[in-house]
Scaffold this motif. Sequence first.
Motif, PDB file in Angstrom:
ATOM      1  N   ARG A 114       2.809  33.675  -1.396  1.00 23.56           N
ATOM      2  CA  ARG A 114       2.378  34.444  -0.219  1.00 23.56           C
ATOM      3  C   ARG A 114       1.793  33.522   0.845  1.00 23.56           C
ATOM      4  O   ARG A 114       1.967  33.754   2.037  1.00 23.56           O
ATOM      5  CB  ARG A 114       1.338  35.496  -0.629  1.00 23.56           C
ATOM      6  N   ALA A 168       9.827  38.992  -2.981  1.00 19.60           N
ATOM      7  CA  ALA A 168       8.711  39.745  -2.397  1.00 19.60           C
ATOM      8  C   ALA A 168       8.563  41.114  -3.072  1.00 19.60           C
ATOM      9  O   ALA A 168       7.449  41.529  -3.433  1.00 19.60           O
ATOM     10  CB  ALA A 168       8.915  39.907  -0.892  1.00 19.60           C
ATOM     11  N   LEU A 169       9.683  41.804  -3.244  1.00 19.22           N
ATOM     12  CA  LEU A 169       9.618  43.126  -3.873  1.00 19.22           C
ATOM     13  C   LEU A 169       9.140  43.014  -5.319  1.00 19.22           C
ATOM     14  O   LEU A 169       8.430  43.890  -5.823  1.00 19.22           O
ATOM     15  CB  LEU A 169      10.986  43.813  -3.797  1.00 19.22           C
ATOM     16  N   ILE A 171       7.047  40.575  -6.662  1.00 21.18           N
ATOM     17  CA  ILE A 171       5.607  40.286  -6.792  1.00 21.18           C
ATOM     18  C   ILE A 171       4.761  41.420  -6.216  1.00 21.18           C
ATOM     19  O   ILE A 171       3.588  41.522  -6.551  1.00 21.18           O
ATOM     20  CB  ILE A 171       5.205  38.921  -6.178  1.00 21.18           C
ATOM     21  N   ASP A 172       5.343  42.254  -5.385  1.00 21.07           N
ATOM     22  CA  ASP A 172       4.592  43.396  -4.867  1.00 21.07           C
ATOM     23  C   ASP A 172       4.768  44.648  -5.731  1.00 21.07           C
ATOM     24  O   ASP A 172       4.356  45.743  -5.342  1.00 21.07           O
ATOM     25  CB  ASP A 172       4.999  43.687  -3.409  1.00 21.07           C
ATOM     26  N   GLY A 173       5.397  44.463  -6.882  1.00 26.01           N
ATOM     27  CA  GLY A 173       5.468  45.554  -7.852  1.00 26.01           C
ATOM     28  C   GLY A 173       6.409  46.679  -7.488  1.00 26.01           C
ATOM     29  O   GLY A 173       6.307  47.785  -8.016  1.00 26.01           O
ATOM     30  N   GLN A 174       7.354  46.417  -6.588  1.00 27.47           N
ATOM     31  CA  GLN A 174       8.252  47.482  -6.134  1.00 27.47           C
ATOM     32  C   GLN A 174       9.369  47.797  -7.138  1.00 27.47           C
ATOM     33  O   GLN A 174      10.048  48.802  -7.016  1.00 27.47           O
ATOM     34  CB  GLN A 174       8.869  47.116  -4.778  1.00 27.47           C
TER      35      GLN A 174
ATOM     36  N   ARG B 114       3.725  46.677   5.712  1.00 21.19           N
ATOM     37  CA  ARG B 114       3.058  45.925   4.634  1.00 21.19           C
ATOM     38  C   ARG B 114       2.327  46.873   3.682  1.00 21.19           C
ATOM     39  O   ARG B 114       2.288  46.651   2.474  1.00 21.19           O
ATOM     40  CB  ARG B 114       2.067  44.917   5.221  1.00 21.19           C
ATOM     41  N   MET B 116       3.228  49.982   3.046  1.00 20.90           N
ATOM     42  CA  MET B 116       4.240  50.716   2.284  1.00 20.90           C
ATOM     43  C   MET B 116       4.817  49.892   1.134  1.00 20.90           C
ATOM     44  O   MET B 116       5.086  50.410   0.059  1.00 20.90           O
ATOM     45  CB  MET B 116       5.374  51.155   3.216  1.00 20.90           C
ATOM     46  N   PHE B 117       5.036  48.610   1.396  1.00 23.20           N
ATOM     47  CA  PHE B 117       5.742  47.795   0.405  1.00 23.20           C
ATOM     48  C   PHE B 117       4.874  46.730  -0.251  1.00 23.20           C
ATOM     49  O   PHE B 117       5.336  46.003  -1.123  1.00 23.20           O
ATOM     50  CB  PHE B 117       6.953  47.124   1.056  1.00 23.20           C
ATOM     51  N   GLY B 118       3.626  46.609   0.196  1.00 22.25           N
ATOM     52  CA  GLY B 118       2.786  45.561  -0.368  1.00 22.25           C
ATOM     53  C   GLY B 118       2.151  45.992  -1.671  1.00 22.25           C
ATOM     54  O   GLY B 118       2.277  47.141  -2.103  1.00 22.25           O
ATOM     55  N   SER B 119       1.456  45.063  -2.289  1.00 25.96           N
ATOM     56  CA  SER B 119       0.728  45.379  -3.514  1.00 25.96           C
ATOM     57  C   SER B 119      -0.707  45.732  -3.126  1.00 25.96           C
ATOM     58  O   SER B 119      -1.626  45.620  -3.922  1.00 25.96           O
ATOM     59  CB  SER B 119       0.739  44.189  -4.460  1.00 25.96           C
TER      60      SER B 119
END
Lengths: 199, 199
Positions: A114, A168-169, A171-174, B114, B116-119
């Motif tokens: 990040r 990104a998706l 590590i952001d848990g998506q 950010r 919506m899609f962030g952690s």
Amino acid sequence: MITVSTSLAKPSGYHHGDLREALVAAGLAILEEGGDPKALSLREAARRAGVSAMAPYRHFADKEALLAAVAAVGFGRLREALLAADGRGSGREALVGQGVAYVAFACANPALFRLMFGSAPCPRDGDLDAASRSSFAVLTERVAALVPPAEAADWALHCWATVHGLAALSIDGQFGGSGENPEAMARRVLSLSALPSEC
Amino acid sequence: MITVSTSLAKPSGYHHGDLREALVAAGLAILEEGGDPKALSLREAARRAGVSAMAPYRHFADKEALLAAVAAVGFGRLREALLAADGRGSGREALVGQGVAYVAFACANPALFRLMFGSAPCPRDGDLDAASRSSFAVLTERVAALVPPAEAADWALHCWATVHGLAALSIDGQFGGSGENPEAMARRVLSLSALPSEC
């Protein structure tokens, strides 16, 4: 105000380059523990390196300069990971390998990833830009060997965007719902092949 | 401690659903101004909606619940943007249009994107999950019309990753050097076509 470290470690035992390296190593460690660049301070890096709170200023003007140095080390490590993965295959297989390695790097070092790619408080200086370009070059060279020259730059952006999005998706848990290992998922999705089929 | 809003706006003039909507609208506005979900508080949302500091608790257990509601509204808007773009074309062209719209949405609403899609500190509740799935469905339906059924799910992930990567790298300033408009760049890169050429 000048405060003196209470650490028992040798405060004057560093050669010039060694202290810089020790501060960057401390910065990397703090980043991974805290998970947020805001958790990093020059003072804490100095404490861990066992030097006075003022010592870091010999090498870094401020916290942001240390973050940039940490990010540059990150790009060096990413480059090594991409090169190693690339070397394990050829053609498209090597490209897929690079993509999986990119996702694996992000998952293993989310805070560093990040910092490297975020809009975080990390100024783009010459060293960082060079490290970033050098890392991206591993991808662009492999892509250039696979597509027509006129399309190489755009395909490199395309491939970068795809692996960056997967990283990104992840590590952001998506992708959390599936419970699938991010690297396995990346390999499967990337193996669909985004490149022109004639390549 | 109960504090009373000093706002002159009618504190009891909301119907039940209206207050919730006003708080979410205030949350959206705060997010866009502050650029960081941490800048949002239930107290500030209440102040802007002209109600007492305790009033939001009728609708939201805590700040995180308000953030989840704001994110759900974001997914609703993203879905509308994807549908509108999809409707302006057909086949692959519609898919590229969706991708450009996704990038445009991120660039126009970076803090919301950010969130919506962030952690970030935003719990995944039922409403948010439904809104997120509903938005993703616009992409998956278009992809399903273009690729073999057995590959549709993975191609949807592939396309999502690509446009998400373009969006994330754009709002994080990673394409800053080129000075190119992110939407134009996305259209060019996505038009290379990631899908199998027989489709």
